[in-house]
Scaffold this active site. Structure first.
Site, mmCIF file in Angstrom:
data_model
loop_
_atom_site.group_PDB
_atom_site.id
_atom_site.type_symbol
_atom_site.label_atom_id
_atom_site.label_comp_id
_atom_site.label_asym_id
_atom_site.label_seq_id
_atom_site.Cartn_x
_atom_site.Cartn_y
_atom_site.Cartn_z
ATOM 1 N N LYS A 75 3.317 -3.820 11.222
ATOM 2 C CA LYS A 75 1.887 -3.878 10.883
ATOM 3 C C LYS A 75 1.042 -2.755 11.472
ATOM 4 O O LYS A 75 -0.162 -2.915 11.659
ATOM 5 C CB LYS A 75 1.255 -5.243 11.269
ATOM 6 N N THR A 76 1.663 -1.630 11.725
ATOM 7 C CA THR A 76 0.895 -0.523 12.291
ATOM 8 C C THR A 76 0.698 0.607 11.275
ATOM 9 O O THR A 76 0.107 1.644 11.610
ATOM 10 C CB THR A 76 1.618 0.055 13.526
ATOM 11 N N GLY A 77 1.226 0.412 10.059
ATOM 12 C CA GLY A 77 1.150 1.477 9.054
ATOM 13 C C GLY A 77 2.505 2.131 8.846
ATOM 14 O O GLY A 77 2.590 3.238 8.307
ATOM 15 N N THR A 93 4.927 1.496 6.780
ATOM 16 C CA THR A 93 5.326 1.738 5.385
ATOM 17 C C THR A 93 4.597 2.957 4.844
ATOM 18 O O THR A 93 5.175 3.748 4.083
ATOM 19 C CB THR A 93 5.028 0.506 4.507
ATOM 20 N N SER A 139 -3.248 -8.678 11.937
ATOM 21 C CA SER A 139 -2.609 -8.264 10.689
ATOM 22 C C SER A 139 -1.250 -8.974 10.540
ATOM 23 O O SER A 139 -0.883 -9.416 9.454
ATOM 24 C CB SER A 139 -2.431 -6.743 10.703
ATOM 25 N N LYS A 143 0.327 -4.370 1.516
ATOM 26 C CA LYS A 143 -0.090 -3.358 2.495
ATOM 27 C C LYS A 143 -1.559 -3.044 2.249
ATOM 28 O O LYS A 143 -1.906 -2.515 1.188
ATOM 29 C CB LYS A 143 0.749 -2.078 2.364
ATOM 30 N N GLY A 144 -2.365 -3.382 3.208
ATOM 31 C CA GLY A 144 -3.812 -3.232 3.033
ATOM 32 C C GLY A 144 -4.369 -4.508 2.419
ATOM 33 O O GLY A 144 -5.058 -4.477 1.405
ATOM 34 N N ARG A 145 -4.019 -5.633 3.031
ATOM 35 C CA ARG A 145 -4.468 -6.938 2.527
ATOM 36 C C ARG A 145 -5.964 -7.123 2.777
ATOM 37 O O ARG A 145 -6.537 -6.523 3.690
ATOM 38 C CB ARG A 145 -3.733 -8.066 3.260
ATOM 39 N N TYR A 202 -8.580 -9.789 4.052
ATOM 40 C CA TYR A 202 -8.726 -11.065 4.759
ATOM 41 C C TYR A 202 -10.010 -11.045 5.578
ATOM 42 O O TYR A 202 -10.565 -9.966 5.837
ATOM 43 C CB TYR A 202 -7.498 -11.384 5.625
HETATM 44 P P1 A3P Z 1 -3.085 -4.779 6.638
HETATM 45 O O1 A3P Z 1 -2.411 -5.214 5.363
HETATM 46 O O2 A3P Z 1 -3.218 -5.875 7.624
HETATM 47 O O3 A3P Z 1 -4.387 -4.044 6.390
HETATM 48 P P2 A3P Z 1 3.240 -1.971 7.996
HETATM 49 O O4 A3P Z 1 3.591 -1.114 6.839
HETATM 50 O O5 A3P Z 1 3.742 -1.439 9.305
HETATM 51 O O6 A3P Z 1 3.583 -3.394 7.742
HETATM 52 O O7 A3P Z 1 1.660 -1.913 8.173
HETATM 53 C C1 A3P Z 1 0.792 -2.473 7.215
HETATM 54 C C2 A3P Z 1 -0.581 -1.934 7.512
HETATM 55 O O8 A3P Z 1 -0.625 -0.546 7.206
HETATM 56 C C3 A3P Z 1 -1.682 -2.534 6.676
HETATM 57 O O9 A3P Z 1 -2.130 -3.692 7.338
HETATM 58 C C4 A3P Z 1 -2.719 -1.400 6.595
HETATM 59 O O10 A3P Z 1 -3.876 -1.639 7.388
HETATM 60 C C5 A3P Z 1 -1.985 -0.188 7.192
HETATM 61 N N1 A3P Z 1 -2.099 1.049 6.420
HETATM 62 C C6 A3P Z 1 -2.276 2.261 6.982
HETATM 63 N N2 A3P Z 1 -2.339 3.203 6.038
HETATM 64 C C7 A3P Z 1 -2.207 2.581 4.844
HETATM 65 C C8 A3P Z 1 -2.203 3.048 3.486
HETATM 66 N N3 A3P Z 1 -2.352 4.333 3.194
HETATM 67 N N4 A3P Z 1 -2.055 2.116 2.503
HETATM 68 C C9 A3P Z 1 -1.925 0.796 2.821
HETATM 69 N N5 A3P Z 1 -1.910 0.306 4.084
HETATM 70 C C10 A3P Z 1 -2.046 1.198 5.087
#
Ligand code: A3P
Length: 324
Positions: free
Chosen positions: A57-59, A61, A155, A275-277, A279
């Site tokens: 959950k730090t980005g 992906t 997150s 990713k980028g939920r 809430y």
């Molecule tokens: P949230 O969905 O809580 O906002 P991971 O891939 O480690 O699971 O991390 C998911 C988090 O990546 C998302 O958490 C989001 O905030 C963050 N993130 C950072 N850059 C992003 C991007 N370009 N597109 C989507 N999410 C991104």
């Protein structure tokens, strides 16, 4: 000992050397004797040179996707069960052996000249991972992405809830993070999984027992989100890659609220819905609780970064300055 039957002998041996009960894979390419007996139909030169270790959950992906856009980098093939993550070093996949791992890094045109990499966000806090990763990939570059641990915890809670985790659906975020040791086990387990990975310094120290500081990059995840091109400049420098300007490759997508891959002048390709939920914001009382909870861990991280000669990210300064 020499006269005992094989099974007894093995039993005796593992009594004497319990640390050898589980295997520790090394790279056959790194040892001439091993290379000589390694089958001609196998390979080992494509083992990853870069590991993105999370935490979750730090980005991670987003970083994986951005790295895969660089022509000098080659990601693993996707796993049928865990998608882009192989989760080799931290779970039972490790016991499937090196052949299993290598199948995801097939030799092929381009792969010999490109740096192979993989990202598994659970590597960061996996107890055995640094040791196993170092045994196989002693020269790998390691990237950890760090955001405010409070935000990460929230997150993660939203993530696990949207996956239908029964415990997460039964308990509010505040109940989870404030659960004490007399709480029911599912709640305690959830609390630990939610809060522990945010104790960044503790886990980074474990990685630093195996890898030298110059092999480890602590990437500011808040910057990766807000200004990914700048973050990718730092990553490319760390990996000594020919520079690509991610300002040309990424575009802010107002609808998504994040930077996405620029496919054409008008079109973007964003990460999926998970990713980028969307809430609700964290409750004030939870934010306050977490700020205090993480203060010793953030202080330790701050000291660690000073020791490594690295600047503190803005989120760390903010978390520490407003701690009360
Ligand atoms: P949230 O969905 O809580 O906002 P991971 O891939 O480690 O699971 O991390 C998911 C988090 O990546 C998302 O958490 C989001 O905030 C963050 N993130 C950072 N850059 C992003 C991007 N370009 N597109 C989507 N999410 C991104």
């Amino acid at each position: 000992l020499g006269s005992a039957p094989p099974l007894q002998l093995a039993h005796k041996y593992f009594q004497l050397r319990p640390d050898e009960l589980s295997p520790l894979w090394g790279n056959p390419c790194d040892d001439v004797r091993h290379r000589r007996i390694w089958s001609k139909s196998k390979w080992c030169g494509t083992l990853p040179k870069v590991l993105v270790i999370g935490p979750q959950k730090t980005g991670s992906t987003a970083l994986y996707t951005f790295l895969a856009m660089h022509p000098a980098l080659a990601p693993n093939l996707p796993s049928p069960t865990t998608y882009e993550e192989l989760q080799f070093f931290n779970n039972n996949n490790y016991l499937k052996g090196l052949d299993w791992y290598l199948e995801y890094f097939p030799p092929g045109p381009g792969n010999s000249s490109r740096l192979t990499f993989e990202k598994s966000a659970t590597y960061f806090d996996g107890e055995l991972v640094p040791r196993r990763a170092h045994a196989l990939l002693p020269n790998a570059k390691i990237i950890a992405i760090l955001i405010s641990p409070s935000k990460r915890a929230y997150s993660w809670y939203q993530h696990i809830r949207s996956h239908g985790d029964p415990a997460a659906n039964n308990y509010s975020f505040h109940t989870v993070i404030t659960a004490n040791d007399s709480a029911p086990k599912p709640l305690r387990d959830l609390r630990n999984r939610c809060l522990n990975p945010g104790k960044y310094a503790h886990y980074l120290e474990r990685w630093l027992l195996e890898f030298s500081p110059h092999q480890l990059l602590t990437l500011d995840g808040a910057q990766l989100r807000a200004d990914p091109a700048l973050a990718m400049d730092a990553v490319q420098k760390f990996l000594k890659l020919e520079h690509r300007d991610y300002r040309q490759l990424l575009k802010y997508d107002a609808k998504k609220g994040f930077f996405c891959q620029a496919v054409s002048k008008e079109k973007t390709k964003c990460l999926g819905k998970s990713k980028g939920r969307v809430y609700p914001p964290m409750e004030e009382r939870s934010a306050k609780f977490l700020k205090r909870y993480y203060t010793p861990h953030n202080t330790a991280l701050s000291k660690l970064l000073v020791r490594l000669g690295r600047p503190a990210p803005q989120w760390l300064k903010d978390d520490l300055s407003s701690a009360g």
